[in-house]
Design an enzyme around this catalytic site. Structure first.
Site, PDB file in Angstrom:
ATOM      1  N   ARG A 264      42.427  37.681  47.639  1.00 46.26           N
ATOM      2  CA  ARG A 264      41.493  38.015  48.731  1.00 46.26           C
ATOM      3  C   ARG A 264      40.099  37.453  48.425  1.00 46.26           C
ATOM      4  O   ARG A 264      39.390  37.002  49.326  1.00 46.26           O
ATOM      5  CB  ARG A 264      41.430  39.530  48.935  1.00 46.26           C
ATOM      6  CG  ARG A 264      42.736  40.174  49.382  1.00 46.26           C
ATOM      7  CD  ARG A 264      43.136  39.886  50.797  1.00 46.26           C
ATOM      8  NE  ARG A 264      42.166  40.329  51.774  1.00 46.26           N
ATOM      9  CZ  ARG A 264      42.417  40.428  53.087  1.00 46.26           C
ATOM     10  NH1 ARG A 264      43.617  40.101  53.583  1.00 46.26           N
ATOM     11  NH2 ARG A 264      41.497  40.812  53.923  1.00 46.26           N
TER      12      ARG A 264
ATOM     13  N   HIS B  89      46.289  33.425  54.864  1.00 52.53           N
ATOM     14  CA  HIS B  89      46.541  34.868  54.876  1.00 52.53           C
ATOM     15  C   HIS B  89      46.745  35.328  53.451  1.00 52.53           C
ATOM     16  O   HIS B  89      47.319  34.595  52.640  1.00 52.53           O
ATOM     17  CB  HIS B  89      47.807  35.216  55.667  1.00 52.53           C
ATOM     18  CG  HIS B  89      48.343  36.578  55.328  1.00 52.53           C
ATOM     19  ND1 HIS B  89      47.849  37.719  55.893  1.00 52.53           N
ATOM     20  CD2 HIS B  89      49.282  36.977  54.414  1.00 52.53           C
ATOM     21  CE1 HIS B  89      48.476  38.771  55.366  1.00 52.53           C
ATOM     22  NE2 HIS B  89      49.350  38.341  54.458  1.00 52.53           N
TER      23      HIS B  89
ATOM     24  N   TYR C 100      52.853  40.771  61.459  1.00 50.85           N
ATOM     25  CA  TYR C 100      51.539  41.335  61.790  1.00 50.85           C
ATOM     26  C   TYR C 100      51.666  42.605  62.639  1.00 50.85           C
ATOM     27  O   TYR C 100      50.775  42.903  63.442  1.00 50.85           O
ATOM     28  CB  TYR C 100      50.700  40.299  62.527  1.00 50.85           C
ATOM     29  CG  TYR C 100      49.979  39.293  61.631  1.00 50.85           C
ATOM     30  CD1 TYR C 100      49.004  39.709  60.725  1.00 50.85           C
ATOM     31  CD2 TYR C 100      50.237  37.929  61.724  1.00 50.85           C
ATOM     32  CE1 TYR C 100      48.325  38.802  59.922  1.00 50.85           C
ATOM     33  CE2 TYR C 100      49.556  37.010  60.927  1.00 50.85           C
ATOM     34  CZ  TYR C 100      48.600  37.456  60.031  1.00 50.85           C
ATOM     35  OH  TYR C 100      47.917  36.555  59.243  1.00 50.85           O
TER      36      TYR C 100
ATOM     37  N   PHE D  77      43.003  40.914  69.848  1.00 57.44           N
ATOM     38  CA  PHE D  77      43.216  39.550  69.333  1.00 57.44           C
ATOM     39  C   PHE D  77      44.696  39.243  69.077  1.00 57.44           C
ATOM     40  O   PHE D  77      45.029  38.150  68.624  1.00 57.44           O
ATOM     41  CB  PHE D  77      42.417  39.327  68.050  1.00 57.44           C
ATOM     42  CG  PHE D  77      42.724  40.304  66.933  1.00 57.44           C
ATOM     43  CD1 PHE D  77      43.806  40.092  66.089  1.00 57.44           C
ATOM     44  CD2 PHE D  77      41.932  41.421  66.727  1.00 57.44           C
ATOM     45  CE1 PHE D  77      44.104  40.974  65.062  1.00 57.44           C
ATOM     46  CE2 PHE D  77      42.217  42.318  65.690  1.00 57.44           C
ATOM     47  CZ  PHE D  77      43.303  42.086  64.861  1.00 57.44           C
TER      48      PHE D  77
ATOM     49  N   THR E 261      37.325  37.331  56.523  1.00 52.50           N
ATOM     50  CA  THR E 261      38.206  36.972  57.644  1.00 52.50           C
ATOM     51  C   THR E 261      37.563  35.930  58.555  1.00 52.50           C
ATOM     52  O   THR E 261      38.226  34.994  59.012  1.00 52.50           O
ATOM     53  CB  THR E 261      38.548  38.240  58.461  1.00 52.50           C
ATOM     54  OG1 THR E 261      39.091  39.228  57.573  1.00 52.50           O
ATOM     55  CG2 THR E 261      39.542  37.942  59.562  1.00 52.50           C
TER      56      THR E 261
ATOM     57  N   LYS F  21      48.032  28.756  56.806  1.00 56.14           N
ATOM     58  CA  LYS F  21      48.246  28.893  58.251  1.00 56.14           C
ATOM     59  C   LYS F  21      48.329  27.526  58.949  1.00 56.14           C
ATOM     60  O   LYS F  21      47.973  26.494  58.367  1.00 56.14           O
ATOM     61  CB  LYS F  21      47.126  29.759  58.838  1.00 56.14           C
ATOM     62  CG  LYS F  21      47.156  31.218  58.330  1.00 56.14           C
ATOM     63  CD  LYS F  21      46.101  32.078  59.025  1.00 56.14           C
ATOM     64  CE  LYS F  21      46.158  33.521  58.573  1.00 56.14           C
ATOM     65  NZ  LYS F  21      45.190  34.389  59.287  1.00 56.14           N
TER      66      LYS F  21
ATOM     67  N   ARG G 133      38.474  30.100  53.045  1.00 55.64           N
ATOM     68  CA  ARG G 133      38.165  30.173  54.479  1.00 55.64           C
ATOM     69  C   ARG G 133      36.864  29.455  54.803  1.00 55.64           C
ATOM     70  O   ARG G 133      36.729  28.867  55.894  1.00 55.64           O
ATOM     71  CB  ARG G 133      38.153  31.637  54.923  1.00 55.64           C
ATOM     72  CG  ARG G 133      39.579  32.167  55.097  1.00 55.64           C
ATOM     73  CD  ARG G 133      39.642  33.646  55.275  1.00 55.64           C
ATOM     74  NE  ARG G 133      40.937  34.064  55.826  1.00 55.64           N
ATOM     75  CZ  ARG G 133      41.346  35.318  55.868  1.00 55.64           C
ATOM     76  NH1 ARG G 133      40.561  36.299  55.415  1.00 55.64           N
ATOM     77  NH2 ARG G 133      42.526  35.624  56.373  1.00 55.64           N
TER      78      ARG G 133
ATOM     79  N   GLU H 189      55.397  42.356  52.445  1.00 56.94           N
ATOM     80  CA  GLU H 189      55.288  40.971  52.925  1.00 56.94           C
ATOM     81  C   GLU H 189      56.138  40.009  52.086  1.00 56.94           C
ATOM     82  O   GLU H 189      56.714  39.060  52.616  1.00 56.94           O
ATOM     83  CB  GLU H 189      53.816  40.555  52.928  1.00 56.94           C
ATOM     84  CG  GLU H 189      53.025  41.343  53.971  1.00 56.94           C
ATOM     85  CD  GLU H 189      51.539  41.024  53.973  1.00 56.94           C
ATOM     86  OE1 GLU H 189      51.082  40.194  53.163  1.00 56.94           O
ATOM     87  OE2 GLU H 189      50.822  41.622  54.811  1.00 56.94           O
TER      88      GLU H 189
ATOM     89  N   ASN I 291      41.722  30.705  60.552  1.00 55.73           N
ATOM     90  CA  ASN I 291      41.018  30.899  59.277  1.00 55.73           C
ATOM     91  C   ASN I 291      41.826  30.486  58.047  1.00 55.73           C
ATOM     92  O   ASN I 291      41.616  30.999  56.946  1.00 55.73           O
ATOM     93  CB  ASN I 291      40.500  32.333  59.173  1.00 55.73           C
ATOM     94  CG  ASN I 291      41.609  33.367  59.321  1.00 55.73           C
ATOM     95  OD1 ASN I 291      42.781  33.026  59.383  1.00 55.73           O
ATOM     96  ND2 ASN I 291      41.225  34.641  59.360  1.00 55.73           N
TER      97      ASN I 291
END
Ligand code: RTP
Ligand code: MG
Length: 142
Positions: free
Chosen positions: A87, A117, A51, A59, A93, A11, A104, A128, A114
């Site tokens: 993950r 993704h 998203y 948010f 998150t 990100k 993260r 995706e 964070n």
């Protein structure tokens, strides 16, 4: 065990703080292979489509502003159980709740910034990956 592919995004916060190399190394050292990769700046439309499941959440506007604030690195990771493995490598998150040593915990700062993704299911991963890459851009290797 299943050989899977998953979509990962480094990100804008992590890109801006020069952590691309460390994050890519973390994936490779964990046994995941990068089979497609590009650096792009998301448009508002691209970020919204990506998203879309979160449209209407409180948010969402903040997420759009953050994800379009600078370049991101979009990549396809491949390996055994790559979706769940990614993950786990990412951590929770909220970076404050992420296990020490996860991406993260290391590179995120707050829930809205964070660092990474990762696709959360096989259905999400397929959608995706296709959202960002043509099928022939994803190398057929593990
Ligand atoms: P991601 O999709 O980015 O990998 O993150 P995730 O699965 O861990 O979390 P998700 O529920 O899909 O949320 C997407 C992103 O929205 C921001 N968010 N903020 N309570 C909040 O303020 C909140 N909840 C979610 C986070 O930046 C999260 O990564
Ligand atoms: Mg998510």
């Amino acid at each position: 065990m299943a050989l899977e592919q998953t979509l990962s995004i480094i990100k804008p916060d992590a890109v801006g703080e020069n952590h691309i190399g460390e994050i890519v190394a973390h994936f490779e050292q964990a046994g995941l292979s990068i089979v497609a990769m590009k650096m792009i700046r998301l448009s508002r439309e691209q970020a919204e489509g990506f998203y879309a499941e979160h449209i209407g959440r409180p948010f969402f506007e903040g997420l759009m502003n953050f994800m379009t604030s600078g370049p991101v690195v979009v990549q396809v990771l491949s390996g055994e159980n790559a979706i769940q493995r990614n993950r786990e490598l990412m951590g929770a998150t909220d970076p404050a709740k992420a296990e020490p040593g996860t991406l993260r915990a290391r590179f995120g700062s707050i829930v809205s910034a964070n660092a990474v993704h990762g696709s959360d299911s096989p259905v999400s991963a397929a959608r995706e990956i296709a959202y960002f890459f043509d099928q022939d851009a994803v190398l057929l290797r593990n």
